[in-house]
Design a protein around this motif. Structure first.
Motif, PDB file in Angstrom:
ATOM      1  N   ALA A  33     -34.026  -4.076  11.607  1.00 19.44           N
ATOM      2  CA  ALA A  33     -32.812  -5.399  12.162  1.00 19.44           C
ATOM      3  C   ALA A  33     -33.208  -6.145  12.845  1.00 19.44           C
ATOM      4  N   ALA A  34     -34.774  -6.128  13.298  1.00 18.59           N
ATOM      5  CA  ALA A  34     -35.038  -7.116  14.362  1.00 18.59           C
ATOM      6  C   ALA A  34     -34.821  -8.203  15.412  1.00 18.59           C
ATOM      7  N   ALA A  35     -34.703  -6.461  15.972  1.00 23.45           N
ATOM      8  CA  ALA A  35     -34.307  -6.051  17.517  1.00 23.45           C
ATOM      9  C   ALA A  35     -35.599  -6.764  18.197  1.00 23.45           C
ATOM     10  N   LYS A  36     -35.086  -6.702  19.848  1.00 23.58           N
ATOM     11  CA  LYS A  36     -36.377  -6.907  20.506  1.00 23.58           C
ATOM     12  C   LYS A  36     -36.531  -5.073  21.125  1.00 23.58           C
ATOM     13  N   PRO A  37     -37.370  -4.696  20.873  1.00 23.32           N
ATOM     14  CA  PRO A  37     -37.758  -3.180  22.097  1.00 23.32           C
ATOM     15  C   PRO A  37     -36.478  -2.584  23.142  1.00 23.32           C
ATOM     16  N   GLU A  38     -37.393  -4.076  24.331  1.00 19.72           N
ATOM     17  CA  GLU A  38     -36.015  -4.055  26.005  1.00 19.72           C
ATOM     18  C   GLU A  38     -35.104  -4.221  25.613  1.00 19.72           C
ATOM     19  N   ALA A  39     -34.573  -4.201  23.691  1.00 24.19           N
ATOM     20  CA  ALA A  39     -32.620  -4.729  23.718  1.00 24.19           C
ATOM     21  C   ALA A  39     -31.864  -3.084  23.415  1.00 24.19           C
ATOM     22  N   CYS A  40     -32.870  -2.000  23.043  1.00 20.31           N
ATOM     23  CA  CYS A  40     -32.902  -1.460  21.975  1.00 20.31           C
ATOM     24  C   CYS A  40     -32.328  -0.689  23.616  1.00 20.31           C
ATOM     25  N   LYS A  41     -31.017   0.434  23.533  1.00 17.56           N
ATOM     26  CA  LYS A  41     -30.233   1.453  24.687  1.00 17.56           C
ATOM     27  C   LYS A  41     -29.472   2.044  23.295  1.00 17.56           C
ATOM     28  N   THR A  42     -29.379   3.763  23.823  1.00 17.94           N
ATOM     29  CA  THR A  42     -29.398   4.777  22.915  1.00 17.94           C
ATOM     30  C   THR A  42     -28.590   5.648  24.498  1.00 17.94           C
ATOM     31  N   ALA A  73     -23.457  -9.242  14.759  1.00 20.25           N
ATOM     32  CA  ALA A  73     -23.504  -9.882  13.294  1.00 20.25           C
ATOM     33  C   ALA A  73     -24.670 -10.534  12.851  1.00 20.25           C
ATOM     34  N   GLY A  74     -24.266 -10.933  11.169  1.00 20.61           N
ATOM     35  CA  GLY A  74     -25.119 -10.745  10.700  1.00 20.61           C
ATOM     36  C   GLY A  74     -25.857 -10.731   9.957  1.00 20.61           C
ATOM     37  N   ARG A  75     -26.307  -8.946  10.404  1.00 17.64           N
ATOM     38  CA  ARG A  75     -27.254  -8.244   8.895  1.00 17.64           C
ATOM     39  C   ARG A  75     -25.955  -8.204   7.616  1.00 17.64           C
ATOM     40  N   THR A  76     -27.486  -8.042   7.015  1.00 18.00           N
ATOM     41  CA  THR A  76     -27.091  -7.902   5.210  1.00 18.00           C
ATOM     42  C   THR A  76     -26.458  -6.792   5.243  1.00 18.00           C
ATOM     43  N   GLU A  77     -25.250  -6.441   4.225  1.00 15.23           N
ATOM     44  CA  GLU A  77     -25.270  -4.760   4.394  1.00 15.23           C
ATOM     45  C   GLU A  77     -26.878  -4.036   3.690  1.00 15.23           C
ATOM     46  N   GLU A  78     -27.615  -4.572   3.138  1.00 13.67           N
ATOM     47  CA  GLU A  78     -28.884  -4.047   3.003  1.00 13.67           C
ATOM     48  C   GLU A  78     -29.671  -3.775   3.862  1.00 13.67           C
ATOM     49  N   THR A  79     -29.299  -4.350   4.995  1.00  6.97           N
ATOM     50  CA  THR A  79     -30.966  -4.065   6.065  1.00  6.97           C
ATOM     51  C   THR A  79     -29.661  -3.124   6.630  1.00  6.97           C
ATOM     52  N   LYS A  80     -28.094  -2.700   6.987  1.00  7.82           N
ATOM     53  CA  LYS A  80     -27.247  -1.953   7.213  1.00  7.82           C
ATOM     54  C   LYS A  80     -27.877  -0.333   6.673  1.00  7.82           C
ATOM     55  N   ALA A  81     -27.733  -0.753   5.696  1.00  9.39           N
ATOM     56  CA  ALA A  81     -27.874   0.602   4.578  1.00  9.39           C
ATOM     57  C   ALA A  81     -29.086   1.116   4.695  1.00  9.39           C
ATOM     58  N   GLU A 108     -24.003   5.038  11.016  1.00 10.59           N
ATOM     59  CA  GLU A 108     -22.750   4.154  10.601  1.00 10.59           C
ATOM     60  C   GLU A 108     -23.395   3.194  11.456  1.00 10.59           C
ATOM     61  N   VAL A 109     -23.882   1.659  10.858  1.00  8.33           N
ATOM     62  CA  VAL A 109     -23.939   0.707  11.102  1.00  8.33           C
ATOM     63  C   VAL A 109     -22.933  -0.445  11.894  1.00  8.33           C
ATOM     64  N   ARG A 110     -22.388  -1.123  12.840  1.00 10.77           N
ATOM     65  CA  ARG A 110     -21.405  -2.497  12.619  1.00 10.77           C
ATOM     66  C   ARG A 110     -21.289  -2.969  13.526  1.00 10.77           C
ATOM     67  N   ASP A 111     -20.780  -4.725  13.453  1.00  7.59           N
ATOM     68  CA  ASP A 111     -21.275  -5.411  13.927  1.00  7.59           C
ATOM     69  C   ASP A 111     -20.397  -5.130  15.355  1.00  7.59           C
ATOM     70  N   LEU A 112     -20.908  -6.614  16.542  1.00 11.74           N
ATOM     71  CA  LEU A 112     -20.344  -5.365  17.722  1.00 11.74           C
ATOM     72  C   LEU A 112     -19.161  -6.806  17.391  1.00 11.74           C
ATOM     73  N   ASP A 113     -18.302  -7.321  17.947  1.00 13.43           N
ATOM     74  CA  ASP A 113     -17.070  -7.884  18.191  1.00 13.43           C
ATOM     75  C   ASP A 113     -17.672  -9.212  19.276  1.00 13.43           C
ATOM     76  N   PRO A 114     -16.978 -10.641  18.422  1.00 17.95           N
ATOM     77  CA  PRO A 114     -17.283 -11.606  18.937  1.00 17.95           C
ATOM     78  C   PRO A 114     -17.445 -11.752  20.015  1.00 17.95           C
ATOM     79  N   SER A 115     -16.441 -10.419  20.815  1.00 20.28           N
ATOM     80  CA  SER A 115     -16.080 -10.851  22.470  1.00 20.28           C
ATOM     81  C   SER A 115     -16.969 -10.157  23.476  1.00 20.28           C
ATOM     82  N   TYR A 116     -18.339  -9.890  22.416  1.00 18.07           N
ATOM     83  CA  TYR A 116     -19.454  -8.615  23.312  1.00 18.07           C
ATOM     84  C   TYR A 116     -19.963  -9.268  23.804  1.00 18.07           C
ATOM     85  N   ARG A 117     -19.884  -8.768  25.189  1.00 15.63           N
ATOM     86  CA  ARG A 117     -21.043  -9.386  26.317  1.00 15.63           C
ATOM     87  C   ARG A 117     -21.775  -8.464  27.649  1.00 15.63           C
TER      88      ARG A 117
END
Length: 121
Positions: A33-42, A73-81, A108-117
């Motif tokens: 999903a082209a995330a940055k490693p330092e952005a990953c939080k679990t 938002a912005g990942r394709t359905e294929e990327t999410k799958a 499941e992969v979901r898009d964060l709401d545009p209000s996400y901060r």
């Protein structure tokens, strides 16, 4: 981003390599999903009681793991799958089969709401 939550039956505590899973999960999110490693939080959330069908939950014959990944938002359905399949593969590799419990795993992969901060501090 991404915001990842892992809900799991507490009965898996001795057979679920959470640290190893988090590393594999973060690697998959970066690679797929082209995330940055330092952005990953679990966040891991054990559930003391999980129920399956009509069976008595006290018998503990079933365990549940559900992984939710919130991405901008912005990942394709294929990327999410592809990402959810990678998550399930990582779970297979990091939850030991003790032969006593049936594991029910989902993701499941979901898009964060545009209000996400967020903030760091």
């Amino acid at each position: 981003m991404p915001q990842i939550t892992v809900d799991y039956s507490a009965t898996l505590a001795t057979v679920f390599d959470r640290a190893g899973f988090a590393k594999a999960l973060h690697t998959a999110v970066v690679d797929i999903a082209a995330a940055k490693p330092e952005a990953c939080k679990t966040l891991f959330r054990p559930a003391e009681l999980t129920a399956f069908g009509y069976e008595d939950p006290e018998e503990g014959r079933h365990a549940i793991v559900h992984v939710t990944l919130g991405l901008l938002a912005g990942r394709t359905e294929e990327t999410k799958a592809e990402l959810t399949e990678a998550v399930l593969e990582a779970l297979r590799a990091h939850v030991a089969d003790d032969g006593l419990v049936t594991l029910h795993a989902s993701a499941e992969v979901r898009d964060l709401d545009p209000s996400y901060r967020k903030f760091e501090g």
